[in-house]
Design an enzyme around this catalytic site. Sequence first.
Site, PDB file in Angstrom:
ATOM      1  CB  THR A 117       6.933  19.160  35.757  1.00 20.17           C
ATOM      2  OG1 THR A 117       7.936  20.099  36.185  1.00 20.17           O
ATOM      3  CG2 THR A 117       7.315  17.801  36.340  1.00 20.17           C
ATOM      4  CE1 TYR A 141       4.973  18.489  40.138  1.00 17.37           C
ATOM      5  CE2 TYR A 141       6.839  19.876  39.523  1.00 17.37           C
ATOM      6  CZ  TYR A 141       5.529  19.471  39.330  1.00 17.37           C
ATOM      7  OH  TYR A 141       4.781  20.031  38.332  1.00 17.37           O
TER       8      TYR A 141
END
Length: 333
Positions: A117, A141
Site C-alpha cells: 500500500t 495499516y
Amino acid sequence: MRILVTGGAGYIGSVVTEELVSGGHETVVYDSLCKGHRGALVRGAKLVVGDLMNGALLGRTLEENRIEAVIHMAADSLVGESVEAPQKYYSNNVVAGLSLLDAMMEPGVRRLVFSSTAATYGEPEKQPIEESDTNNPTNPYGETKLAIEHALRWYDNAYKLRYASLRYFNAAGATERCGEVHDPETHLIPIVLQAAAGRRERVEIYGDDYPTHDGTCVRDYIHVVDLARAHILALGILDERSAIYNLGCGGRGYSVREVIETARAVTGREIPTHIGPRRAGDPAVLIASSEKIRRELGWQPTMQVLRVIIESAWRWMQSHPNGYEERQRESQK
Ligand code: UDP
C-alpha cells in the site's frame, strides 16, 4: 501457472482471479469469507475456505494443488480502524502473513505477489511518490504491510523467495461481475454512488482546508482491472528477481470534490454533501509515480479517466443493488 490467491473472494482479489482464470492459469482461491463474498468467486477458480493461521490447511492446499506462486491479498486494510485496533492489524496482517510464508517454505513455493500500500510512505516528502522515497507509515495499516515487505526482503536473501510487492494507491471501479462492497463502506467512490442511488442521505467531505486546489484531498484512482493486470505482469519476474512497484496511474490525481462532480455527471443524480472535519491520518495528496512499473513490466493503465472508472462502478452498483446477496440467492436456486 498454478496459483493460490489469498483473499480471492474480496473486491480486488476477485478481479485478479478473473484475470488469472481468463489468462488460463489454474487458480485456487483461499479465503476465510469473513469479509470476502462467496458470490464474488469467479467461475473456473477453486475455493478453499480457510484461515491464514491454519498452517496445516494452507500447506495441504499448496501441496495438493501443486501451487507454483501465491498472490497474497487477504488482509485488513482500513487506516482509521488500524489506529483504533492495532492488535487486529498485527494479527491479521503480520502474524497471519508470516503463517503464510511458513506454509510456503515446506513445499518449496518460492514466488509471491504481495498486496502492499501507499500507506507505507506516510506523509510523503514529495509528489509524485517514487518507490525509493522514505517509508514512514503513520498508521498500523501501513506499518504492518511494511513489516511483511521487510520480512520478504530477508526471506528472499536467505530462502530465495522471490516477491513482487505492489503498493496500491486508490483502487476503484468494477468489472461486469465484480465490484466493490464493504460493510461498513468507507471508500469514497462507493459512498458517493450510494448517495446518488438514494441509499445514503449525503456524502460527508472530510475537510476542505487542505493545501490543494479546491481544499479537498487529492488521490490517485486506479481502475481495479488495470490494478489486477499488474499482478499478472508481476508474476513474470519472479523466476529471476524481486521488486517493489507503486500502482497508481500517476498524473494529476483527483480531489474529493472532483470525484463528487464526476459522479453527478455520470449518474445524473443529486449528490448532497456536507463539509465535515478532517479524517485522522489523511495526507493531503497521494499521487504515484508509476514510471518504474511502466518501464520494467510494460504496464499501461487503460482506464485512467475518472469518469470511466466511476461509470464502471455505477453500472455494477445498478446491476447488483444488494451487492453479492442476489447472486448468492440465484446460485442457490
Ligand atoms: N473521503 C471523504 N468522505 C468519505 C470517504 C472518503 O471525504 O465519506 C475522502 C478521504 O478523506 C480521502 C479520499 O476521500 O481523502 C479517499 O478516501 P478513501 O477512504 O476512499 O481512500 P484512502 O485514500 O483513505 O485509501
